[in-house]
Write a protein that holds these residues in place. Structure first.
Motif, mmCIF file in Angstrom:
data_model
loop_
_atom_site.group_PDB
_atom_site.id
_atom_site.type_symbol
_atom_site.label_atom_id
_atom_site.label_comp_id
_atom_site.label_asym_id
_atom_site.label_seq_id
_atom_site.Cartn_x
_atom_site.Cartn_y
_atom_site.Cartn_z
ATOM 1 N N SER A 119 5.639 -38.020 54.076
ATOM 2 C CA SER A 119 4.929 -36.765 54.320
ATOM 3 C C SER A 119 3.494 -36.844 53.793
ATOM 4 C CB SER A 119 5.661 -35.618 53.628
ATOM 5 O OG SER A 119 4.946 -34.428 53.747
ATOM 6 N N PRO A 120 2.496 -36.566 54.656
ATOM 7 C CA PRO A 120 1.100 -36.574 54.192
ATOM 8 C C PRO A 120 0.853 -35.488 53.153
ATOM 9 C CG PRO A 120 1.234 -36.562 56.594
ATOM 10 C CD PRO A 120 2.614 -36.284 56.073
ATOM 11 N N VAL A 121 -0.045 -35.740 52.212
ATOM 12 C CA VAL A 121 -0.331 -34.768 51.151
ATOM 13 C C VAL A 121 -1.175 -33.600 51.647
ATOM 14 C CG1 VAL A 121 -0.094 -36.451 49.301
ATOM 15 C CG2 VAL A 121 -2.329 -36.095 50.360
ATOM 16 N N TYR A 122 -1.840 -33.739 52.788
ATOM 17 C CA TYR A 122 -2.748 -32.701 53.275
ATOM 18 C C TYR A 122 -2.074 -31.686 54.199
ATOM 19 C CZ TYR A 122 -2.751 -35.961 57.180
ATOM 20 O OH TYR A 122 -2.351 -36.796 58.190
ATOM 21 N N ILE A 123 -0.763 -31.767 54.362
ATOM 22 C CA ILE A 123 -0.035 -30.839 55.230
ATOM 23 C C ILE A 123 0.004 -29.458 54.576
ATOM 24 C CG2 ILE A 123 2.285 -30.273 56.075
ATOM 25 C CD1 ILE A 123 1.006 -32.379 57.759
ATOM 26 N N ASN A 124 -0.252 -28.416 55.388
ATOM 27 C CA ASN A 124 -0.205 -27.044 54.896
ATOM 28 C C ASN A 124 0.667 -26.234 55.849
ATOM 29 O OD1 ASN A 124 -0.602 -24.585 53.733
ATOM 30 N ND2 ASN A 124 -2.758 -24.424 54.250
ATOM 31 N N MET A 125 1.953 -26.162 55.545
ATOM 32 C CA MET A 125 2.891 -25.417 56.385
ATOM 33 C C MET A 125 3.511 -24.301 55.565
ATOM 34 S SD MET A 125 4.900 -28.240 58.658
ATOM 35 C CE MET A 125 5.678 -29.073 57.292
ATOM 36 N N ARG A 126 3.850 -23.226 56.233
ATOM 37 C CA ARG A 126 4.524 -22.102 55.598
ATOM 38 C C ARG A 126 5.833 -21.853 56.354
ATOM 39 N NH1 ARG A 126 0.937 -22.534 52.174
ATOM 40 N NH2 ARG A 126 -0.713 -21.052 51.761
ATOM 41 N N PRO A 127 6.942 -22.419 55.872
ATOM 42 C CA PRO A 127 8.205 -22.193 56.570
ATOM 43 C C PRO A 127 8.719 -20.781 56.326
ATOM 44 C CG PRO A 127 8.566 -23.497 54.606
ATOM 45 C CD PRO A 127 7.074 -23.296 54.733
ATOM 46 N N GLY A 128 9.505 -20.289 57.243
ATOM 47 C CA GLY A 128 10.096 -18.968 57.089
ATOM 48 C C GLY A 128 11.261 -18.799 58.036
ATOM 49 N N MET A 129 12.131 -17.887 57.726
ATOM 50 C CA MET A 129 13.281 -17.596 58.578
ATOM 51 C C MET A 129 12.979 -16.358 59.408
ATOM 52 S SD MET A 129 15.471 -19.951 57.952
ATOM 53 C CE MET A 129 16.950 -19.323 58.700
ATOM 54 N N TYR A 130 13.388 -16.381 60.667
ATOM 55 C CA TYR A 130 13.239 -15.230 61.551
ATOM 56 C C TYR A 130 14.206 -14.147 61.104
ATOM 57 C CZ TYR A 130 13.390 -12.367 65.750
ATOM 58 O OH TYR A 130 13.334 -11.323 66.632
ATOM 59 N N THR A 131 13.681 -12.956 60.837
ATOM 60 C CA THR A 131 14.530 -11.850 60.374
ATOM 61 C C THR A 131 14.489 -10.663 61.332
ATOM 62 O OG1 THR A 131 12.713 -10.977 59.030
ATOM 63 C CG2 THR A 131 14.258 -12.502 57.952
ATOM 64 N N GLY A 132 13.974 -10.904 62.535
ATOM 65 C CA GLY A 132 13.872 -9.827 63.519
ATOM 66 C C GLY A 132 15.182 -9.589 64.242
ATOM 67 N N PRO A 133 15.099 -8.818 65.336
ATOM 68 C CA PRO A 133 16.310 -8.515 66.103
ATOM 69 C C PRO A 133 16.936 -9.784 66.682
ATOM 70 C CG PRO A 133 14.357 -7.466 67.073
ATOM 71 C CD PRO A 133 13.907 -8.236 65.896
ATOM 72 N N THR A 134 18.209 -9.717 66.990
ATOM 73 C CA THR A 134 18.922 -10.839 67.595
ATOM 74 C C THR A 134 18.279 -11.180 68.928
ATOM 75 O OG1 THR A 134 20.966 -10.160 66.530
ATOM 76 C CG2 THR A 134 21.159 -11.638 68.430
ATOM 77 N N VAL A 135 18.059 -12.465 69.159
ATOM 78 C CA VAL A 135 17.483 -12.924 70.414
ATOM 79 C C VAL A 135 18.630 -13.162 71.387
ATOM 80 C CG1 VAL A 135 16.135 -14.745 71.526
ATOM 81 C CG2 VAL A 135 15.534 -13.963 69.221
#
Length: 140
Positions: A119-135
């Motif tokens: 994994s590169p050190v310069y990666i800037n990601m913000r993971p998150g879980m979808y909490t909206g209505p059911t798709v």
């Protein structure tokens, strides 16, 4: 894994590949052959891109051209215990390595050798879980 990507603002260079099947490995190297799917600069607003598990450029990289943000939705999400790991890579021109089978490919500019890296050190990601209505899946 299916990936939906949407550039929210700005522009970025998108480069994507699909693996060549059956697998082609370079002689005496830890690289695998892939076919170029896209090599474009996308600027918002633009359509959402969809990458499928075996096609559409599932091996992909984003490089900012100007300040930008991208929403990348992965379904199902990365899960190492389920074999869906996030892998980073370097790509090398087709002419960089040799392979017995590689000679049979026309248009070498449409191919690249892919090497998995840490994994590169310069990666800037913000993971998150979808909490909206059911798709709801409306496919018939």
């Amino acid at each position: 894994m299916t990936v939906l990507s949407k550039i929210l603002y700005g522009s970025m260079h998108v480069k994507s590949y699909d693996w060549v099947e059956p697998t082609v490995l370079a002689s005496n190297q830890q690289v695998r052959l892939a076919k170029l799917h896209a090599d474009d600069v996308l600027t918002a607003p633009c359509p959402t891109t969809v990458l499928y598990p075996q096609s559409g450029g599932n091996l992909h990289s984003f490089t900012s051209v100007a300040s930008c943000a991208v929403l990348d939705v992965l379904a199902p999400p990365y899960a190492e215990d389920a074999g869906r790991i996030c892998t980073y890579f370097n790509d090398y021109p087709f002419s960089s390595f040799s392979s017995g089978r590689a000679k049979t490919f026309d248009s070498p500019d449409n191919y690249a050798w892919i090497e998995a890296i840490n994994s590169p050190v310069y990666i800037n990601m913000r993971p998150g879980m979808y909490t909206g209505p059911t798709v709801q899946d409306r496919l018939s």
